[in-house]
Motif scaffolding. Sequence first.
Motif, PDB file in Angstrom:
ATOM      1  N   VAL A 167      32.518  20.638   4.907  1.00 46.68           N
ATOM      2  CA  VAL A 167      33.129  20.690   3.576  1.00 46.68           C
ATOM      3  C   VAL A 167      32.119  21.200   2.557  1.00 46.68           C
ATOM      4  O   VAL A 167      30.994  20.708   2.481  1.00 46.68           O
ATOM      5  CB  VAL A 167      33.660  19.309   3.160  1.00 46.68           C
ATOM      6  CG1 VAL A 167      34.209  19.348   1.728  1.00 46.68           C
ATOM      7  CG2 VAL A 167      34.741  18.848   4.128  1.00 46.68           C
ATOM      8  N   ASP A 168      32.532  22.187   1.777  1.00 47.50           N
ATOM      9  CA  ASP A 168      31.709  22.730   0.699  1.00 47.50           C
ATOM     10  C   ASP A 168      32.265  22.303  -0.652  1.00 47.50           C
ATOM     11  O   ASP A 168      33.443  21.925  -0.767  1.00 47.50           O
ATOM     12  CB  ASP A 168      31.671  24.262   0.758  1.00 47.50           C
ATOM     13  CG  ASP A 168      30.930  24.777   1.989  1.00 47.50           C
ATOM     14  OD1 ASP A 168      29.921  24.146   2.370  1.00 47.50           O
ATOM     15  OD2 ASP A 168      31.375  25.786   2.567  1.00 47.50           O
ATOM     16  N   GLU A 169      31.448  22.393  -1.645  1.00 48.63           N
ATOM     17  CA  GLU A 169      31.894  22.054  -2.999  1.00 48.63           C
ATOM     18  C   GLU A 169      33.080  22.924  -3.399  1.00 48.63           C
ATOM     19  O   GLU A 169      33.070  24.142  -3.194  1.00 48.63           O
ATOM     20  CB  GLU A 169      30.743  22.249  -3.996  1.00 48.63           C
ATOM     21  CG  GLU A 169      31.103  21.848  -5.414  1.00 48.63           C
ATOM     22  CD  GLU A 169      29.917  21.902  -6.359  1.00 48.63           C
ATOM     23  OE1 GLU A 169      30.134  21.779  -7.580  1.00 48.63           O
ATOM     24  OE2 GLU A 169      28.774  22.059  -5.865  1.00 48.63           O
ATOM     25  N   GLY A 170      34.112  22.295  -3.940  1.00 48.82           N
ATOM     26  CA  GLY A 170      35.306  23.021  -4.364  1.00 48.82           C
ATOM     27  C   GLY A 170      36.369  23.137  -3.294  1.00 48.82           C
ATOM     28  O   GLY A 170      37.477  23.625  -3.563  1.00 48.82           O
ATOM     29  N   ASP A 171      36.072  22.709  -2.062  1.00 54.06           N
ATOM     30  CA  ASP A 171      37.069  22.739  -0.991  1.00 54.06           C
ATOM     31  C   ASP A 171      38.190  21.746  -1.275  1.00 54.06           C
ATOM     32  O   ASP A 171      38.053  20.823  -2.089  1.00 54.06           O
ATOM     33  CB  ASP A 171      36.435  22.388   0.355  1.00 54.06           C
ATOM     34  CG  ASP A 171      35.838  23.592   1.059  1.00 54.06           C
ATOM     35  OD1 ASP A 171      36.144  24.721   0.650  1.00 54.06           O
ATOM     36  OD2 ASP A 171      35.063  23.405   2.010  1.00 54.06           O
ATOM     37  N   ILE A 172      39.296  21.949  -0.574  1.00 59.18           N
ATOM     38  CA  ILE A 172      40.397  20.981  -0.599  1.00 59.18           C
ATOM     39  C   ILE A 172      40.509  20.403   0.803  1.00 59.18           C
ATOM     40  O   ILE A 172      40.794  21.113   1.763  1.00 59.18           O
ATOM     41  CB  ILE A 172      41.712  21.633  -1.044  1.00 59.18           C
ATOM     42  CG1 ILE A 172      41.572  22.134  -2.491  1.00 59.18           C
ATOM     43  CG2 ILE A 172      42.864  20.638  -0.939  1.00 59.18           C
ATOM     44  CD1 ILE A 172      42.795  22.845  -3.018  1.00 59.18           C
ATOM     45  N   CYS A 214      34.967  17.587  -3.897  1.00 61.80           N
ATOM     46  CA  CYS A 214      36.146  18.282  -3.368  1.00 61.80           C
ATOM     47  C   CYS A 214      37.398  17.477  -3.694  1.00 61.80           C
ATOM     48  O   CYS A 214      37.339  16.288  -4.000  1.00 61.80           O
ATOM     49  CB  CYS A 214      36.039  18.496  -1.859  1.00 61.80           C
ATOM     50  SG  CYS A 214      36.001  16.970  -0.887  1.00 61.80           S
ATOM     51  N   THR A 215      38.531  18.130  -3.624  1.00 61.50           N
ATOM     52  CA  THR A 215      39.825  17.482  -3.806  1.00 61.50           C
ATOM     53  C   THR A 215      40.312  16.999  -2.438  1.00 61.50           C
ATOM     54  O   THR A 215      40.173  17.709  -1.441  1.00 61.50           O
ATOM     55  CB  THR A 215      40.848  18.472  -4.398  1.00 61.50           C
ATOM     56  OG1 THR A 215      40.386  18.889  -5.689  1.00 61.50           O
ATOM     57  CG2 THR A 215      42.221  17.831  -4.545  1.00 61.50           C
ATOM     58  N   SER A 221      33.266  11.789  -2.458  1.00 60.20           N
ATOM     59  CA  SER A 221      33.037  13.150  -2.948  1.00 60.20           C
ATOM     60  C   SER A 221      33.001  13.236  -4.470  1.00 60.20           C
ATOM     61  O   SER A 221      32.457  14.184  -5.028  1.00 60.20           O
ATOM     62  CB  SER A 221      34.120  14.095  -2.421  1.00 60.20           C
ATOM     63  OG  SER A 221      35.354  13.867  -3.093  1.00 60.20           O
ATOM     64  N   GLY A 233      35.725  13.593  -6.119  1.00 63.71           N
ATOM     65  CA  GLY A 233      36.822  14.499  -6.470  1.00 63.71           C
ATOM     66  C   GLY A 233      38.127  13.773  -6.692  1.00 63.71           C
ATOM     67  O   GLY A 233      38.204  12.541  -6.649  1.00 63.71           O
TER      68      GLY A 233
END
Length: 347
Positions: free
Chosen positions: A127-132, A154-155, A183, A185
Amino acid sequence: MNSSEENAVSGMSAGRSAMRMGPAELVQAAAMARRFYLEGKSKIQIAEEFGVSRFKVARVLETALERDLVRIEIRVPAELDAERSDALRARYGLRHAVVVESPAEAEETPDPENLGEVAADLLGELVDEGDILGLAWGRSTIHMAAALDRLPPCTVVQLTGVYDAGTAERGSVEAVRRAAQVSGGDAHPIYAPMLLPDAATAIALRNQPGIARAYEYFDKVTVACVSIGSWEPGISTVHDMLSDEERGHYASLGVAAEMSAHLFDTEGRRVGRDLGERCITVKADQLRRIPEVVAIAGGQRKAAAIDAVLRSGLVTSLVTDTSAADYLMTAGTPPKPALNRADPDGP
């Protein structure tokens, strides 16, 4: 001294050099090896530092290995089986396959809790930053969420309803909340059962604002985590939610596995598609478009079901155990590589 004598002496010197390294050579080789293996410097950088050619550096490093001046060990934690992992990844054409040692005292237990712990570490890598991040219902995903200790912002969205709405706080909803908390998020849980009495009820629930908001994210999910169930009591939540008559009906269609309320035969083809009309779940075509779909499933009782789902092309990565991996490595003819995401049912 004539040329032949010079060649002979040169040959003897080379022979002595091949047999033994002097102290200056040993010190230089050790220094070059330290720069290369421990400090991460390139051969060109080392050559510039020592005033030699990069070819000389390559020869010295090779000699250091041959003379046991440098020893390279490939070590992974004891519970991870690197050889089985690589073989399984190659056989099914997966992006990642992680095989965990099966607990000796629980060989017949599906999805040992340590699978969730390893899957939690894997998600931390994927998982990367900004992933869903999408989480489907399943005991293994619940174990995974409980073990999470790191995730980039992440979301997190729930991909299915729950096995029983009355257990939502201990199941998928709590897993989504936990992942979002780690996270930092947003969380988009689904407060609804996975299986409804009829299609009309399912449609009505999908249109409720909270559930509709979660559904809006299904086409945006970049990493998904799913569970796999075999078609037998206690191993498939969908199987356990159906009546005896319904179970018999789907069994007659050749169902061998289920994932997120989608049913599959032994070749990975989807069967009993009408069941999806009554379910709160991500669609199979949506799963196929998600770049990374990680399945967490293990145990001998789930091995055949794992093979069936992997053949569907919906899964890109797998976390499993040695008892399931041993079955998978000899299960029928090798399947098509999963990474082509081909649909066994055809277009």
